[in-house]
Design a protein around this motif. Structure first.
Motif, mmCIF file in Angstrom:
data_model
loop_
_atom_site.group_PDB
_atom_site.id
_atom_site.type_symbol
_atom_site.label_atom_id
_atom_site.label_comp_id
_atom_site.label_asym_id
_atom_site.label_seq_id
_atom_site.Cartn_x
_atom_site.Cartn_y
_atom_site.Cartn_z
ATOM 1 N N THR A 1 -23.666 -9.413 23.401
ATOM 2 C CA THR A 1 -23.965 -8.102 22.852
ATOM 3 C C THR A 1 -25.411 -8.110 22.383
ATOM 4 N N SER B 1 -19.408 -9.340 13.262
ATOM 5 C CA SER B 1 -18.516 -10.068 14.156
ATOM 6 C C SER B 1 -17.251 -10.450 13.412
ATOM 7 N N THR C 1 -27.687 -5.109 15.075
ATOM 8 C CA THR C 1 -28.648 -4.091 14.684
ATOM 9 C C THR C 1 -29.990 -4.742 14.422
ATOM 10 N N GLN D 1 -17.839 -6.046 17.705
ATOM 11 C CA GLN D 1 -19.088 -6.774 17.494
ATOM 12 C C GLN D 1 -20.245 -5.816 17.633
ATOM 13 N N SER D 2 -21.275 -6.055 16.857
ATOM 14 C CA SER D 2 -22.469 -5.238 17.000
ATOM 15 C C SER D 2 -23.674 -6.001 16.484
ATOM 16 N N TYR E 1 -25.876 -8.564 12.077
ATOM 17 C CA TYR E 1 -24.794 -8.576 13.064
ATOM 18 C C TYR E 1 -23.471 -8.269 12.387
ATOM 19 N N GLU F 1 -26.615 -3.607 28.343
ATOM 20 C CA GLU F 1 -25.164 -3.406 28.290
ATOM 21 C C GLU F 1 -24.502 -4.400 29.239
#
Lengths: 116, 113
Positions: free
Chosen positions: B102, B27, B5, B2-3, B25, A44
């Motif tokens: 991230t 974005s 996986t 944003q992520s 992703y 994080e």
């Protein structure tokens, strides 16, 4: 030094105590970052420093967390009144940030914090 | 938002077999994507990075990754696994916020003899 260094490597503290974690970035790197990795979770983002600009504190989880950096050198991450959920590995990274959006971040070995 | 996986928290392969670690992703802007590796008791190391110059990116230790915008994917591959590849691998995105990375949840790769 050749890489990012962090101290201490391990810290065990009692709930309610304050702790300070230190990061020495690579010489010449203007950007410095702090991340947290709790057990079984990904990293994080916590906070980001770039030169003399105001730091990006958007990742700090509570007002018990703070960080300082003097110029382009050492940074300290302070956690006040530690809680058990603060137990994690705290990672520091630095990058050149010479205008390149893709500047690679180089990570230190981390400080493992255990709050009893 | 944003992520990242990563599909599969654990992947196990035999030595010499193909390694495929999946990453998708999300974005809102053109992403910059990275794969980092963390060997046991060591810090994070950069394997490779995508910076929009080429969709197929080659990294260290024989790894490569292909950026596929239509699939929002950035899967990591290696044709032949080696015992020394055993580690945890993180797919990482830098999107809208300069500097902030991230991270995916990580995939632990085990290589069997």
């Amino acid at each position: 030094g050749a890489g990012v260094s962090q101290s201490p490597s391990n810290k065990v503290t009692e709930k309610g105590k304050d702790v300070e974690l230190r990061c020495d970035p690579i010489s010449g790197h203007t950007a410095l970052y702090w991340y947290r990795q709790r057990l079984g979770q990904g990293l994080e983002f916590l906070i980001y420093f770039q030169g003399n600009s105001a730091p990006d504190k958007s990742g700090l989880p509570s007002d018990r967390f703070s960080a300082e950096r003097t110029g382009e050198s050492v940074s300290t991450l302070t956690i006040q009144r530690t809680q058990q959920e603060d137990s994690a590995v705290y990672l520091c990274a630095s990058s050149l940030a010479a205008g390149g959006y893709t500047d690679t971040q180089y990570f230190g070995p981390g400080t493992r914090l255990t709050v009893l | 938002a944003q992520s990242v996986t990563q599909l599969g928290s654990h992947v196990s392969v035999s030595e010499g077999a193909l390694v495929l670690l999946r990453c998708n992703y999300s974005s809102s802007v053109p992403p910059y994507l990275f794969w980092y590796v963390q060997y046991p008791n060591q810090g994070l190391q950069l394997l490779l990075k995508y910076t929009s110059a080429a969709t197929l990116v080659k990294g260290i230790n024989g790894f490569e990754a292909e950026f596929k915008k239509s699939e929002t994917s950035f899967h990591l591959t290696k044709p032949s696994a080696h015992m020394s590849d055993a580690a945890e691998y993180f797919c990482v995105l830098r999107g809208t916020s300069y500097g902030k990375l991230t991270f995916g949840q990580g995939t632990i790769l085990t290589v069997h003899p």
